[in-house]
Structure formats: C-alpha cells, structure tokens
Design a protein around this motif. Structure first.
Motif, PDB file in Angstrom:
ATOM      1  N   HIS A   1       0.888  -1.232  -0.019  1.00 17.37           N
ATOM      2  CA  HIS A   1       0.036  -0.083  -0.045  1.00 17.37           C
ATOM      3  C   HIS A   1       0.973   1.213  -0.110  1.00 17.37           C
ATOM      4  CE1 HIS A   1       0.740  -0.046   4.217  1.00 17.37           C
ATOM      5  NE2 HIS A   1       0.606   1.100   4.254  1.00 17.37           N
TER       6      HIS A   1
ATOM      7  N   GLY B   1       3.993   1.691  -1.464  1.00 16.06           N
ATOM      8  CA  GLY B   1       4.539   2.054  -2.765  1.00 16.06           C
ATOM      9  C   GLY B   1       3.409   2.498  -3.736  1.00 16.06           C
TER      10      GLY B   1
ATOM     11  N   GLU C   1       7.998  -4.416  -8.508  1.00 17.12           N
ATOM     12  CA  GLU C   1       7.515  -5.183  -7.310  1.00 17.12           C
ATOM     13  C   GLU C   1       8.201  -6.656  -7.675  1.00 17.12           C
ATOM     14  OE1 GLU C   1       5.658  -5.420  -4.405  1.00 17.12           O
ATOM     15  OE2 GLU C   1       6.492  -7.379  -4.793  1.00 17.12           O
ATOM     16  N   ARG C   2       8.716  -7.242  -6.564  1.00 12.77           N
ATOM     17  CA  ARG C   2       9.226  -8.795  -6.911  1.00 12.77           C
ATOM     18  C   ARG C   2       8.273  -9.601  -6.995  1.00 12.77           C
ATOM     19  NH1 ARG C   2      11.589  -9.379  -0.747  1.00 12.77           N
ATOM     20  NH2 ARG C   2       9.732  -9.271   0.189  1.00 12.77           N
ATOM     21  N   GLY C   3       7.011  -9.627  -6.338  1.00 15.82           N
ATOM     22  CA  GLY C   3       5.971 -10.397  -6.728  1.00 15.82           C
ATOM     23  C   GLY C   3       4.933  -9.774  -7.467  1.00 15.82           C
TER      24      GLY C   3
ATOM     25  N   SER D   1       3.056  -9.059   0.248  1.00 18.37           N
ATOM     26  CA  SER D   1       3.131  -9.360   1.754  1.00 18.37           C
ATOM     27  C   SER D   1       1.830  -9.817   2.265  1.00 18.37           C
ATOM     28  CB  SER D   1       3.773  -8.316   2.474  1.00 18.37           C
ATOM     29  OG  SER D   1       2.849  -7.220   2.658  1.00 18.37           O
TER      30      SER D   1
ATOM     31  N   TRP E   1      -1.000 -15.451   8.232  1.00 14.37           N
ATOM     32  CA  TRP E   1      -1.587 -16.601   8.563  1.00 14.37           C
ATOM     33  C   TRP E   1      -2.725 -16.515   8.269  1.00 14.37           C
ATOM     34  CZ3 TRP E   1       0.457 -13.049  11.919  1.00 14.37           C
ATOM     35  CH2 TRP E   1      -0.367 -12.635  13.206  1.00 14.37           C
TER      36      TRP E   1
ATOM     37  N   LEU F   1      -5.818 -14.511  10.201  1.00 10.89           N
ATOM     38  CA  LEU F   1      -5.305 -12.914  10.463  1.00 10.89           C
ATOM     39  C   LEU F   1      -6.550 -11.913   9.745  1.00 10.89           C
ATOM     40  CD1 LEU F   1      -3.335 -10.812  11.636  1.00 10.89           C
ATOM     41  CD2 LEU F   1      -2.409 -11.009   9.210  1.00 10.89           C
TER      42      LEU F   1
ATOM     43  N   LEU G   1      -7.032  -7.595   9.851  1.00 16.60           N
ATOM     44  CA  LEU G   1      -6.495  -6.382  10.475  1.00 16.60           C
ATOM     45  C   LEU G   1      -6.903  -5.880  11.754  1.00 16.60           C
ATOM     46  CD1 LEU G   1      -6.801  -3.783   7.331  1.00 16.60           C
ATOM     47  CD2 LEU G   1      -4.946  -5.611   7.825  1.00 16.60           C
ATOM     48  N   LEU G   2      -6.138  -5.318  12.397  1.00 18.18           N
ATOM     49  CA  LEU G   2      -6.290  -4.907  13.838  1.00 18.18           C
ATOM     50  C   LEU G   2      -6.805  -3.576  13.897  1.00 18.18           C
ATOM     51  CD1 LEU G   2      -3.787  -3.133  14.741  1.00 18.18           C
ATOM     52  CD2 LEU G   2      -2.913  -5.123  15.194  1.00 18.18           C
TER      53      LEU G   2
ATOM     54  N   THR H   1       9.371  -8.436 -10.470  1.00 16.74           N
ATOM     55  CA  THR H   1      10.835  -7.602 -11.050  1.00 16.74           C
ATOM     56  C   THR H   1      11.390  -7.251  -9.675  1.00 16.74           C
ATOM     57  OG1 THR H   1       9.607  -6.758 -13.079  1.00 16.74           O
ATOM     58  CG2 THR H   1      11.689  -5.658 -12.215  1.00 16.74           C
TER      59      THR H   1
ATOM     60  N   SER I   1       8.306  -4.804   7.599  1.00 17.11           N
ATOM     61  CA  SER I   1       8.217  -6.141   8.121  1.00 17.11           C
ATOM     62  C   SER I   1       8.515  -7.118   7.120  1.00 17.11           C
ATOM     63  CB  SER I   1       6.913  -6.279   8.331  1.00 17.11           C
ATOM     64  OG  SER I   1       6.341  -5.244   9.136  1.00 17.11           O
TER      65      SER I   1
ATOM     66  N   SER J   1       1.074  -9.937  16.961  1.00 23.36           N
ATOM     67  CA  SER J   1       1.049 -11.683  16.251  1.00 23.36           C
ATOM     68  C   SER J   1       1.288 -12.529  17.546  1.00 23.36           C
ATOM     69  CB  SER J   1       2.484 -11.706  15.331  1.00 23.36           C
ATOM     70  OG  SER J   1       2.204 -10.761  14.367  1.00 23.36           O
TER      71      SER J   1
ATOM     72  N   LEU K   1       9.689  -8.136  13.325  1.00 26.36           N
ATOM     73  CA  LEU K   1      10.139  -8.105  12.138  1.00 26.36           C
ATOM     74  C   LEU K   1      10.888  -6.880  11.787  1.00 26.36           C
ATOM     75  CD1 LEU K   1       6.564  -9.101  10.812  1.00 26.36           C
ATOM     76  CD2 LEU K   1       8.193 -10.589  10.544  1.00 26.36           C
TER      77      LEU K   1
ATOM     78  N   LEU L   1       0.903   2.174   9.464  1.00 23.91           N
ATOM     79  CA  LEU L   1      -0.253   1.844   9.373  1.00 23.91           C
ATOM     80  C   LEU L   1      -0.878   2.164   7.815  1.00 23.91           C
ATOM     81  CD1 LEU L   1      -2.170   2.654  12.702  1.00 23.91           C
ATOM     82  CD2 LEU L   1      -1.073   0.245  12.082  1.00 23.91           C
TER      83      LEU L   1
HETATM   84  C1  FAD Z   1       1.115  -9.341  10.683  1.00 25.61           C
HETATM   85  C2  FAD Z   1       1.102  -8.070  10.334  1.00 25.61           C
HETATM   86  C3  FAD Z   1      -0.152  -7.400  10.582  1.00 25.61           C
HETATM   87  C4  FAD Z   1      -0.485  -6.280  10.321  1.00 25.61           C
HETATM   88  N1  FAD Z   1      -1.783  -5.384  10.534  1.00 25.61           N
HETATM   89  C5  FAD Z   1      -2.025  -4.103  10.180  1.00 25.61           C
HETATM   90  C6  FAD Z   1      -3.399  -3.702  10.454  1.00 25.61           C
HETATM   91  O1  FAD Z   1      -4.081  -4.215  11.140  1.00 25.61           O
HETATM   92  N2  FAD Z   1      -3.672  -2.376   9.825  1.00 25.61           N
HETATM   93  C7  FAD Z   1      -2.535  -1.726   9.320  1.00 25.61           C
HETATM   94  O2  FAD Z   1      -3.122  -0.366   9.002  1.00 25.61           O
HETATM   95  N3  FAD Z   1      -1.226  -2.246   9.467  1.00 25.61           N
HETATM   96  C8  FAD Z   1      -1.088  -3.498   9.693  1.00 25.61           C
HETATM   97  N4  FAD Z   1       0.279  -3.894   9.616  1.00 25.61           N
HETATM   98  C9  FAD Z   1       1.201  -3.101   9.152  1.00 25.61           C
HETATM   99  C10 FAD Z   1       1.535  -2.979   7.474  1.00 25.61           C
HETATM  100  O3  FAD Z   1       0.224  -2.060   7.170  1.00 25.61           O
HETATM  101  C11 FAD Z   1       1.653  -3.675   6.760  1.00 25.61           C
HETATM  102  O4  FAD Z   1       2.899  -4.426   7.111  1.00 25.61           O
HETATM  103  C12 FAD Z   1       2.044  -3.560   5.338  1.00 25.61           C
HETATM  104  O5  FAD Z   1       2.097  -4.667   4.551  1.00 25.61           O
HETATM  105  C13 FAD Z   1       3.198  -2.684   5.144  1.00 25.61           C
HETATM  106  O6  FAD Z   1       3.022  -2.052   3.933  1.00 25.61           O
HETATM  107  P1  FAD Z   1       4.065  -1.573   2.903  1.00 25.61           P
HETATM  108  O7  FAD Z   1       3.749  -1.063   1.515  1.00 25.61           O
HETATM  109  O8  FAD Z   1       5.029  -0.767   3.863  1.00 25.61           O
HETATM  110  O9  FAD Z   1       4.916  -2.844   2.794  1.00 25.61           O
HETATM  111  P2  FAD Z   1       4.657  -4.186   2.108  1.00 25.61           P
HETATM  112  O10 FAD Z   1       3.232  -4.483   2.080  1.00 25.61           O
HETATM  113  O11 FAD Z   1       5.667  -5.373   2.648  1.00 25.61           O
HETATM  114  O12 FAD Z   1       5.262  -3.991   0.658  1.00 25.61           O
HETATM  115  C14 FAD Z   1       6.317  -4.046   0.346  1.00 25.61           C
HETATM  116  C15 FAD Z   1       6.453  -4.677  -1.344  1.00 25.61           C
HETATM  117  O13 FAD Z   1       7.833  -4.706  -1.535  1.00 25.61           O
HETATM  118  C16 FAD Z   1       8.007  -5.554  -2.197  1.00 25.61           C
HETATM  119  N5  FAD Z   1       9.672  -5.809  -2.316  1.00 25.61           N
HETATM  120  C17 FAD Z   1      10.428  -5.928  -1.253  1.00 25.61           C
HETATM  121  N6  FAD Z   1      11.742  -5.888  -1.629  1.00 25.61           N
HETATM  122  C18 FAD Z   1      11.790  -5.653  -3.047  1.00 25.61           C
HETATM  123  C19 FAD Z   1      12.844  -5.645  -4.095  1.00 25.61           C
HETATM  124  N7  FAD Z   1      13.990  -5.730  -3.437  1.00 25.61           N
HETATM  125  N8  FAD Z   1      12.443  -5.635  -5.193  1.00 25.61           N
HETATM  126  C20 FAD Z   1      11.084  -5.395  -5.732  1.00 25.61           C
HETATM  127  N9  FAD Z   1      10.039  -5.510  -4.784  1.00 25.61           N
HETATM  128  C21 FAD Z   1      10.321  -5.586  -3.566  1.00 25.61           C
HETATM  129  C22 FAD Z   1       7.507  -6.834  -1.456  1.00 25.61           C
HETATM  130  O14 FAD Z   1       7.137  -7.957  -2.143  1.00 25.61           O
HETATM  131  C23 FAD Z   1       6.097  -6.077  -1.089  1.00 25.61           C
HETATM  132  O15 FAD Z   1       5.123  -6.560  -2.207  1.00 25.61           O
HETATM  133  C24 FAD Z   1       0.414  -5.107   9.784  1.00 25.61           C
HETATM  134  C25 FAD Z   1       1.509  -5.852   9.465  1.00 25.61           C
HETATM  135  C26 FAD Z   1       1.875  -7.200   9.702  1.00 25.61           C
HETATM  136  C27 FAD Z   1       3.188  -7.851   9.620  1.00 25.61           C
END
Ligand code: FAD
Length: 410
Positions: A13, A15, A33-35, A40, A46, A49, A51-52, A98, A131, A174, A343, A388
């Motif tokens: 979210h 990016g 994006e690698r996937g 994630s 799990w 899970l 959202l909280l 990528t 994380s 967690s 994490l 968040l």
């Molecule tokens: C268990 C858990 C529960 C959570 N619950 C909540 C919640 O209830 N409410 C809330 O607001 N937030 C929650 N969070 C926190 C947060 O919203 C999430 O961690 C969220 O996924 C973080 O978003 P992000 O975009 O920063 O990172 P991510 O969602 O991790 O996205 C990062 C992206 O980068 C990609 N990437 C990484 N390295 C590379 C690379 N070298 N090249 C290309 N792509 C790459 C990954 O594949 C991934 O898709 C939770 C987190 C966890 C771990």
C-alpha cells in the motif's frame, strides 16, 4: 537502459500511495515489485489474520472505505484484494515479478539494477516494507534438535504444526493472536512475554483506534516526540480484529489457560530460561495504558462528546506468582517454538552509504542523506501511524513535495 524520473520499490500500500501522489504531480515513475501487488498480504500472513485496524481506517490517497461494515476488520485476503483494486483504480505503473537487486548513486540520480533490466532514475523511493524479514534471536541455534521452529511469516494454522505444545515467544499482536489460536486448538501454550503495548479493543463505547485517531495520538509527529529511537522500536499493539470486538490481552489469555512466562532469556542444556521481569514489564504496560487513557479522557472532556460511557480503568495485569522461570525442552512437552519476536526491513539491495553502525538506514522523516533517495512505511517515519495503512497518505504527500523540490533543484 530504461529511464524514468522516479523508481518506487515495492507495490504494497505504501508504494501505491506514493505512486498516486507522484502521478498527481505528473512525476513520471515506475513501481517495481518482486511478486504481485500486495505481495506481503498474499504470501506472509497466517490464515485467520484480520486487520487490527477497523475498516474506516483503510484510507489511502484518493480512497476511502466504501463497504457496509466500517467498524469491521478485513481479513488478509480481503486486504490483498483492496490493495490490488487500489492499484487498478489508480492505474499505478507497476512492473510485477521484478526484483530490485541493487540501487547505487550515479551521475544525476541512481542506477537501479533488477533481475529483468536496468533503470536510470533521478529519484528512488524504497517502499519495500518495514516487516520484510523476521527478527529471530540468536537463541534459535541452541534449540534442542527435533523441535520445530518457525516465525509468524511461515505459520498458517494450528493444523500445520506437529502435535504437542507450542512455546510462543513474544506477546505483541502476532504472538498473542497465534497463542490464542493454538490454545483453542487444544495445545498447551506457554507464552514468553517481554516488553509489550497493552490495549483494550474498545474504550467508553468506541474502538480504541477511534480514540487514538480522534485525539491526535496517531498523528503525533516524529520531530515532536521526546525519544524517537525508542518510539521507533516500540512493539505492535496487543490488539485483534474480531466481529465481537473482543479485547485480547495477557489477562484474557491467562483466563483462557495460556501459561504466561517472562521473556525467553536463554536456553541452556536444553532448558529454556525465562526472565523474572514478567511482573515489571506488565506493570509498565499497565502504566502506559493508563497514561493513554488519561490523554483520551482529557481530549474527550474538551471535545464535549455526547452519549459517551464514563471513563474506566482496567484491572492490572495479573501475572502468575511465582512465575515459572524454566521449561525443560527435552521432555518433548514442547514440540514447536514460534518466534513472534518482531520483523525488520531488508534494505540490503541499497548500495548507498546511508547505514549506521547497526545496519539501519539513517533518515530524517524518510529523507535520506543521499539526495533523491527516500523511504516510506518505516516505524514512526513521520507520524506514529506511519506503518499503518492509514499513515501512508500523509507521509506520501509530504515525501512527494520534498521529492518535487529535489527534482526542481537538480
Ligand atoms: C502481521 C501483520 C499485521 C498487520 N496488521 C495491520 C493492520 O491491521 N492495520 C494496518 O494498518 N497495518 C497493519 N500492518 C502493518 C502494515 O500495514 C503492513 O506491514 C503493510 O504490509 C506494510 O505495507 P508496505 O507497503 O510498507 O510494505 P509491504 O506490504 O511489505 O510491501 C512491500 C513490497 O515491496 C516488495 N519488495 C520488497 N523488496 C523488494 C525488492 N528488492 N524488489 C522489488 N520489490 C520488493 C514486496 O514484495 C512487497 O510487495 C500489519 C503488519 C503485519 C506484519
């Protein structure tokens, strides 16, 4: 070599929020994006899970929750779907599958090497996630042979574990959620508790996150709080999202029959040793909760809200006395250890001299010392809510303004 003005690494979210803000300012960019989008949420959560954060907090730039359950909590797959829909709706220029292998400074910007191609960009935003990899203590190497160990990223459901007891290490969001689920599956579950952030699900008739949002607690800024390094290290809140809005804390877990022990301090000759600090860390969490509720009550009194339940204080955390200090892992009572010990990001692909001695990227609200290189989504990046979903919009808007000034100046 391909060229763009800005490369965003990661299509979670953060990016995508960044992409939307860059597009608004007509800044040419790609999201690598690698996937797949929301990787994630698709691959690292799990099964049960949720959202909280309540649904109304699932706000992103140009997007607000539109469903008919604003106070509910999305499942992981619903979250992945929401983020995927957002990517489509905003027409984010995502290049999936990528992987960014390295980013290094070159003349007028950065060279971004991926497993597919090379890019030159004047600016780079890392949105690769706070994380990304589990923080597992070195103790993992002295766990007796035969005990299965895994992290919440690998855990899916109780059925995937060997029969028998499970030691859950870590009592943040967690750890407490997984400990409860495993207990309900009929297993003995000791829970090793270190520093934690106690939260009731609701307070005075409203979700605790409603209060924290309304009273401005989640909006506290990184440059206005007394101890930023500590705030950035704080573990996640002890919360769970359930239809009945239940509170899941150490008291409720203890009542269920989960055995609370102190922080796992060592494993010697196959015997797990727990710190005697359980009562202290629990009192500290109670104290901090009390302070938060004081802040909320003060705000509520000033806001003169109608129809509120009266202020309330929760019973102190009850810890077993004497707390158990050892657990013999050789008896086979425990067949699995889950390291719910936190994490961390993986920024090893950044080939830029911006890391401190502990390997953490130094930054000022997401702005690194390397001009044109930014981070988003890190703990307390610019606000308490930066990790968040609800925190991405404001951070992305401010980073985009900075990035625009950088482009104008170079
Ligand atoms: C268990 C858990 C529960 C959570 N619950 C909540 C919640 O209830 N409410 C809330 O607001 N937030 C929650 N969070 C926190 C947060 O919203 C999430 O961690 C969220 O996924 C973080 O978003 P992000 O975009 O920063 O990172 P991510 O969602 O991790 O996205 C990062 C992206 O980068 C990609 N990437 C990484 N390295 C590379 C690379 N070298 N090249 C290309 N792509 C790459 C990954 O594949 C991934 O898709 C939770 C987190 C966890 C771990």
């Amino acid at each position: 070599m391909l060229k763009t003005t800005t490369v965003v690494v990661g299509a979670g979210h953060c990016g995508l929020a960044m992409s939307r803000c860059l597009a608004e300012k007509s800044i040419d960019h790609v999201v690598l994006e690698r996937g797949e989008v929301a990787n994630s949420w698709r691959t690292q959560r799990w099964d049960s899970l949720r959202l909280l954060t309540p649904n109304w907090m699932t706000r992103l730039p140009g997007y607000a929750y539109r469903g008919n359950d604003p106070d509910g909590y999305l499942s992981a797959s619903e979250t992945a779907q929401l983020i995927t829909d957002y990517a489509k709706e905003t027409a984010a220029p995502v290049r999936a599958n990528t992987t960014v292998m390295s980013v290094r400074p070159v003349e007028r910007g950065y060279l971004v090497q991926t497993d597919q191609d090379r890019w030159h960009a004047r600016a780079v935003v890392s949105a690769s996630g706070a994380s990304a990899v589990p923080r597992v203590p070195a103790l993992q190497h002295v766990v007796p042979a035969g005990i299965t160990t895994l992290t919440p990223m690998e855990y899916r459901n109780p059925g995937g574990l060997p029969d028998g007891g499970v030691l859950v290490v870590g009592a943040s969001a967690s750890g407490i959620q997984i400990a409860e689920e495993l207990h309900h599956s009929g297993r003995p579950v000791p829970l090793a508790v270190g520093e934690h952030v106690r939260m009731p699900r609701t307070y005075r008739g409203k979700d605790i996150l409603w209060w924290m949002d309304a009273a401005g607690v989640l909006d506290e800024r990184y440059n206005e709080i007394p101890d930023l390094p500590r705030a950035r290290r704080l573990p996640s809140m002890q919360l769970v999202g359930t239809p009945e809005r239940k509170t899941l804390d150490l008291n409720s877990l203890r009542r269920l029959g989960v055995r609370l022990v102190g922080r796992l301090a060592g494993i010697r000759d196959g015997v797990a040793q727990f710190s005697g600090s359980l009562a202290n860390v629990s009192s500290l969490a109670d104290l901090k909760l009390g302070r938060l509720l004081d802040t909320i009550d003060t705000w509520a009194a000033k806001a003169r809200l109608d129809g509120l339940e009266p202020p309330q204080r929760f019973a102190p955390t009850e810890v077993p006395t004497p707390a158990r200090l050892t657990l013999d892992l050789r008896t086979r009572e425990i067949q699995t250890i889950i390291w719910a010990t936190g994490l961390r990001p993986d920024l090893s692909w950044l080939d830029v001299p911006i890391f401190d001695r502990k390997g953490r990227v130094e930054h000022d609200g997401g702005v690194t010392a390397s001009p044109g290189l930014y981070l988003i989504g890190m703990p307390f990046l610019r606000r308490r809510k930066s990790t968040l979903i609800d925190g991405a919009a404001a951070d992305a808007a401010e980073l985009t303004s900075h990035l625009l000034r950088h482009l104008d100046a170079t």
